[in-house]
Design an enzyme around this catalytic site. Structure first.
Site, short mmCIF file in Angstrom:
data_model
loop_
_atom_site.label_atom_id
_atom_site.label_comp_id
_atom_site.label_asym_id
_atom_site.label_seq_id
_atom_site.Cartn_x
_atom_site.Cartn_y
_atom_site.Cartn_z
N PHE A 212 14.09 30.78 19.04
CA PHE A 212 14.12 31.83 19.90
C PHE A 212 12.93 31.62 20.75
O PHE A 212 12.06 30.89 20.31
CB PHE A 212 13.67 33.18 18.93
CG PHE A 212 13.71 34.43 19.82
CD1 PHE A 212 14.98 34.80 20.27
CD2 PHE A 212 12.60 34.86 20.35
CE1 PHE A 212 15.05 36.09 21.15
CE2 PHE A 212 12.50 36.10 21.04
CZ PHE A 212 13.73 36.55 21.39
N ASP B 103 10.82 30.81 10.28
CA ASP B 103 10.96 32.31 10.88
C ASP B 103 12.20 33.10 10.29
O ASP B 103 13.23 32.66 10.35
CB ASP B 103 10.94 32.23 12.32
CG ASP B 103 10.92 33.50 13.05
OD1 ASP B 103 11.52 34.30 12.39
OD2 ASP B 103 10.57 33.63 14.16
N TYR C 27 12.78 45.22 12.66
CA TYR C 27 13.52 46.22 13.26
C TYR C 27 14.89 45.73 13.60
O TYR C 27 15.77 46.52 13.94
CB TYR C 27 12.95 46.35 14.80
CG TYR C 27 12.45 45.24 15.59
CD1 TYR C 27 13.70 44.54 16.17
CD2 TYR C 27 11.43 44.89 15.56
CE1 TYR C 27 13.25 43.24 17.13
CE2 TYR C 27 10.78 43.55 16.28
CZ TYR C 27 11.94 42.63 17.04
OH TYR C 27 11.60 41.74 17.60
N LYS C 28 15.31 44.38 12.77
CA LYS C 28 16.58 43.97 13.11
C LYS C 28 17.54 44.28 11.98
O LYS C 28 17.58 45.51 11.75
CB LYS C 28 16.54 42.41 13.32
CG LYS C 28 16.02 41.94 14.62
CD LYS C 28 15.84 40.53 14.88
CE LYS C 28 15.29 40.34 16.26
NZ LYS C 28 14.69 38.95 16.34
N ARG D 117 27.75 38.06 20.85
CA ARG D 117 27.20 38.21 19.69
C ARG D 117 27.72 39.25 18.72
O ARG D 117 27.50 40.29 19.26
CB ARG D 117 25.75 37.48 19.97
CG ARG D 117 25.01 37.65 18.42
CD ARG D 117 23.49 37.25 18.93
NE ARG D 117 22.71 38.52 19.50
CZ ARG D 117 21.50 38.52 19.27
NH1 ARG D 117 20.76 37.64 18.66
NH2 ARG D 117 20.87 39.52 19.46
C1 LIG Z 1 13.82 38.71 17.42
C2 LIG Z 1 12.85 37.55 17.62
C3 LIG Z 1 11.48 37.34 18.11
C4 LIG Z 1 10.96 38.73 18.69
O1 LIG Z 1 9.60 38.77 18.70
P1 LIG Z 1 8.81 40.14 18.71
O2 LIG Z 1 7.24 39.68 19.03
O3 LIG Z 1 8.94 41.02 17.56
O4 LIG Z 1 9.21 40.67 20.10
C5 LIG Z 1 10.80 36.34 17.80
N1 LIG Z 1 11.47 35.35 17.15
C6 LIG Z 1 12.63 35.23 16.51
C7 LIG Z 1 13.10 34.04 16.09
C8 LIG Z 1 13.41 36.35 16.89
O5 LIG Z 1 14.77 36.34 16.31
#
Ligand SMILES: *Cc1c(COP(=O)(O)O)cnc(C)c1O
Length: 397
Positions: free
Chosen positions: A113, A184, A209-210, A356
């Site tokens: 990400f 992660d 939150y996911k 997705r």
């Molecule tokens: C959703 C996601 C994030 C989001 O980071 P936030 O700081 O919570 O906005 C970061 N890394 C990955 C791999 C994600 O899937």
């Protein structure tokens, strides 16, 4: 054995909506509003500042960290909540680099990400010198782990394709080469059983939150393996990670173990929502969850492939390499997803061409899968996506 019709009844899902985006923002647990209301009026409202002691607010990030710890295979006492995932990535990376001071390379992959990559780039610029973020293709990660690598920063499940890395295998390779492994778990925690400790992870981070359903802005978590807990040096040396925050000393001393990964005041209202969400998770059998997730994703792949010749599967067919989402590619993916949303089938689009769909056994049913596949087939067959409105890009996709 978990009864997933019972867990579905614990969520407030709008009538007529087929929600396949819980991998991006989980839905509202029915118990969350009352839990938050109690927090507001009974705890904050009545106790004011004494609630930090009277209601044990200060202990919440650790106590709830352990409930998430069960889902990610962490030893009790080594997971804490706070901040956002981007911040937790930065903390883990900074601490890992300090533990491998003679090495300069952070290894990640192009399926990661962007925020994780940006945080790594920002950290490299901040510390200067010859630190470098090396990004390779996901399938090249294993070979790219060499003795120059200080730390691997890998997201287990690719947010676009749902492809899952082999955590124990890559971690073992990192350790064999003397590197550390940060995982992660943004698309893993709550998607399937994670074995952070058994898999050898040195650090693990993720968001709530996911799949975990804590609501927008819910805090992130960080796990530090016990063998590093007293060595990891916090780059973000906030007062709540100090050994004695309320001594108000002038100089920083890191707290005991995972405490040092706390930074500032915890988000108590968000933690109340997470508390309600974790009440559901506490009773979920993770093997049943995985079995159900694979049933749902297999069913969707099979139906879409049978009825939608224009889309191409982007998610691995091999169960071992699959998270809990299914993605298809189509050049007009954005407009197609807009049309799906207009038909109350909520998934999302990820540039450049990914449709997705997240499958979350706690509340996704077979009927949802069938309805989503049928709707997608109709939208493609009748070109319902081909309108200026559906092609116009919005700010958040
Ligand atoms: C959703 C996601 C994030 C989001 O980071 P936030 O700081 O919570 O906005 C970061 N890394 C990955 C791999 C994600 O899937």
């Amino acid at each position: 054995m978990t009864d997933f019709t019972k867990t579905r009844a614990l969520f407030d899902l709008p009538e007529g909506v087929c929600y396949l985006d819980g991998n991006s923002l989980g839905p509202l647990p029915k118990a969350a509003p009352a839990r938050m209301q109690t927090m507001l009026t009974e705890e904050w409202g009545k106790h004011l500042i004494s609630a930090w002691n009277a209601c044990d607010w200060m202990a919440m990030p650790r106590a709830m960290g352990d409930r998430i710890g069960r889902l990610i295979g962490a030893e009790p006492g080594h997971t804490v909540l706070g901040d956002t995932l981007s911040i937790k990535v930065f903390q883990a990376l900074a601490a890992a680099l300090k533990l491998r001071p003679e090495r300069r390379i952070i290894l990640s992959d192009s399926g990661n990400f962007p925020s994780d990559l940006y945080m790594a780039q920002g950290l490299c610029r901040l510390i200067g010198g010859t630190y470098e973020l090396k990004i390779v293709a996901p399938e090249e990660v294993e070979d790219a782990i060499t003795e120059e690598v200080a730390v691997t920063l890998i997201t287990e499940v690719d947010y676009r394709t749902g492809r899952r890395h082999d955590m124990p295998r890559l971690t073992a390779k990192a350790h064999e080469k003397g590197a550390l492994a940060i995982w992660d778990l943004a698309h893993s925690a709550g998607a399937f059983r994670v074995d952070a400790a058994a898999g050898g992870a040195d650090f693990a981070v993720g968001c709530t939150y996911k799949y975990l359903n804590s609501g927008p802005g819910g805090p992130a978590f960080i796990y530090v393996a016990p063998r590093h807990a007293e060595q990891a040096e916090p780059a973000l040396a906030g007062w709540l990670g100090h050994d004695a925050p309320f001594a108000f000393e002038q100089d920083y001393r890191p707290g005991q173990g995972i405490e040092r990964m706390r930074v500032g005041t915890p988000p108590i209202l968000q933690l109340a929502a997470l508390d309600a969400a974790l009440d559901i998770w506490d009773s979920v059998d993770l093997d049943a969850l995985r079995a159900r997730s694979l049933q749902l994703t297999d069913r969707f792949i099979q139906q879409v492939e049978a009825t939608c010749p224009d889309v191409t599967l982007a998610t691995p067919r091999d169960h071992a390499q699959r998270g809990s989402q299914v993605s298809f590619r189509h050049a007009e993916g954005y407009a197609i997803m807009q049309a799906l949303v207009a038909h109350k089938v909520i998934g999302d689009f990820r540039a450049p061409d990914i449709l997705r769909f997240g499958f979350t056994p706690l509340y996704t049913t077979d009927a949802d899968v069938d309805h989503a596949a049928d709707t997608l087939a109709r939208i493609l067959r009748d070109r319902l996506w081909d309108t200026p409105d559906f092609k116009a890009r919005k700010a958040v996709t």
